[in-house]
Scaffold this motif. Structure first.
Motif, PDB file in Angstrom:
ATOM      1  N   TRP A   1       0.850  -1.190   0.000  1.00 59.08           N
ATOM      2  CA  TRP A   1       0.000   0.000   0.000  1.00 59.08           C
ATOM      3  C   TRP A   1       0.884   1.238   0.000  1.00 59.08           C
ATOM      4  CZ3 TRP A   1      -5.429  -0.513   0.238  1.00 59.08           C
ATOM      5  CH2 TRP A   1      -5.894  -1.804   0.519  1.00 59.08           C
TER       6      TRP A   1
ATOM      7  N   PRO B   1      -4.145  -2.737  -3.542  1.00 59.82           N
ATOM      8  CA  PRO B   1      -4.897  -3.755  -4.288  1.00 59.82           C
ATOM      9  C   PRO B   1      -6.276  -3.321  -4.776  1.00 59.82           C
ATOM     10  CG  PRO B   1      -3.778  -4.751  -2.419  1.00 59.82           C
ATOM     11  CD  PRO B   1      -3.582  -3.276  -2.290  1.00 59.82           C
TER      12      PRO B   1
ATOM     13  N   ARG C   1      -9.430  -2.026   3.543  1.00 59.80           N
ATOM     14  CA  ARG C   1      -9.020  -3.388   3.195  1.00 59.80           C
ATOM     15  C   ARG C   1     -10.165  -4.190   2.592  1.00 59.80           C
ATOM     16  NH1 ARG C   1      -5.707  -4.409   8.764  1.00 59.80           N
ATOM     17  NH2 ARG C   1      -3.631  -3.734   8.063  1.00 59.80           N
TER      18      ARG C   1
ATOM     19  N   ARG D   1      -9.424  -6.941  -3.887  1.00 56.58           N
ATOM     20  CA  ARG D   1      -8.244  -6.892  -4.759  1.00 56.58           C
ATOM     21  C   ARG D   1      -8.695  -6.751  -6.204  1.00 56.58           C
ATOM     22  NH1 ARG D   1      -3.384  -8.575  -2.710  1.00 56.58           N
ATOM     23  NH2 ARG D   1      -3.403  -9.209  -0.509  1.00 56.58           N
ATOM     24  N   LYS D   2      -8.448  -5.598  -6.777  1.00 61.49           N
ATOM     25  CA  LYS D   2      -8.867  -5.329  -8.152  1.00 61.49           C
ATOM     26  C   LYS D   2      -7.703  -4.915  -9.052  1.00 61.49           C
ATOM     27  CE  LYS D   2     -13.367  -3.884  -6.379  1.00 61.49           C
ATOM     28  NZ  LYS D   2     -14.349  -2.786  -6.250  1.00 61.49           N
TER      29      LYS D   2
ATOM     30  N   LYS E   1      -3.452  -5.682  -9.808  1.00 60.20           N
ATOM     31  CA  LYS E   1      -2.297  -6.544  -9.560  1.00 60.20           C
ATOM     32  C   LYS E   1      -1.095  -5.697  -9.127  1.00 60.20           C
ATOM     33  CE  LYS E   1      -3.807  -9.987 -12.945  1.00 60.20           C
ATOM     34  NZ  LYS E   1      -3.482 -10.700 -14.205  1.00 60.20           N
TER      35      LYS E   1
END
Length: 244
Positions: free
Chosen positions: A118, A139, A195, A199-200, A202
């Motif tokens: 991050w 992410p 959080r 996750r979208k 890479k």
């Protein structure tokens, strides 16, 4: 000798990164006690309770005699220490959030709790009324976090969203406000909320996004630090807050 003296003088004794593990724990305990005066009783109680549970569990293991007793005592002590550390981490984190609550930049300090992977940029935008917008890249994509008046922040966040979408086309851009007003995310829940965005993007794409955002930031005028107290960085206390 003169160089060594200068190096020693340059070291800030209050900087968590220069402290030993023991010093960090002592400093965290002292700060926690200011907000949570009963922290000592909580730690003692958790140690005794977890210790009794550990002693009972190890006592029930097959075996008898002195060896069984020694294992039970050692197991009780170890489990008691673990229980006290877990409680200490929880209450230290709660005390840290309580100290930051209402301070300018509190959201940025909380966002530093995000681990590797991050990138947090505090105060990428703010106005004269000290409403601020922080940016997190990770992410989920780009997360814009506003602090201040909900009405004014709505316009600021929309403007920042348009800027970021132009520079980083195709990257998800999320908006949220940190605070206690209706529709805002309370400070203690901010990191958890970020959080949960999933996750979208890479890791390789995150690097590309960061390079693109440098172009956006280069066009911004120098941003002065808003008035008011800014809380200390929480990075040096991460391990203690996680109860390790």
């Amino acid at each position: 000798m003169a160089r060594k003296k200068k190096q020693k003088q340059a070291i800030d004794p209050n900087d968590p990164s220069t402290m030993s593990r023991r010093q960090q724990i002592v400093a965290t305990y002292s700060m926690t006690k200011q907000t949570d005066p009963k922290i000592g009783l909580w730690l003692l109680g958790s140690f005794l309770l977890a210790g009794l549970v550990g002693f009972a569990l190890f006592w029930l293991l097959p075996g008898d005699g002195t060896i069984s007793t020694v294992f039970a005592v050692v197991g009780g002590i170890l489990l008691g220490i673990l229980g006290a550390l877990l409680v200490f981490g929880r209450r230290a984190q709660a005390a840290a959030y309580a100290r930051m609550e209402g301070q300018t930049g509190a959201g940025a300090s909380a966002l530093t709790m995000l681990r590797r992977g991050w990138k947090t940029d505090p105060m990428v935008a703010f106005n004269r009324q000290q409403d601020v917008v922080h940016r997190v890249v990770g992410p989920p994509g780009i997360v814009l976090v506003g602090e201040g008046n909900p009405t004014r922040l709505r316009g600021m966040l929309n403007e920042e969203r348009r800027k970021h979408e132009r520079v980083a086309a195709g990257t998800p851009v999320h908006e949220m406000q940190c605070g206690n007003a209706e529709g805002q995310v309370p400070l203690p829940q901010l990191v958890k909320k970020v959080r949960k965005l999933g996750r979208k993007v890479k890791p390789a794409e995150i690097t590309d996004v960061l390079h693109r955002l440098k172009a956006l930031d280069a066009r911004r005028s120098a941003v002065p630090m808003p008035k008011g107290p800014v809380p200390q960085n929480m990075k040096g206390m991460r391990g203690n807050m996680r109860g390790r």
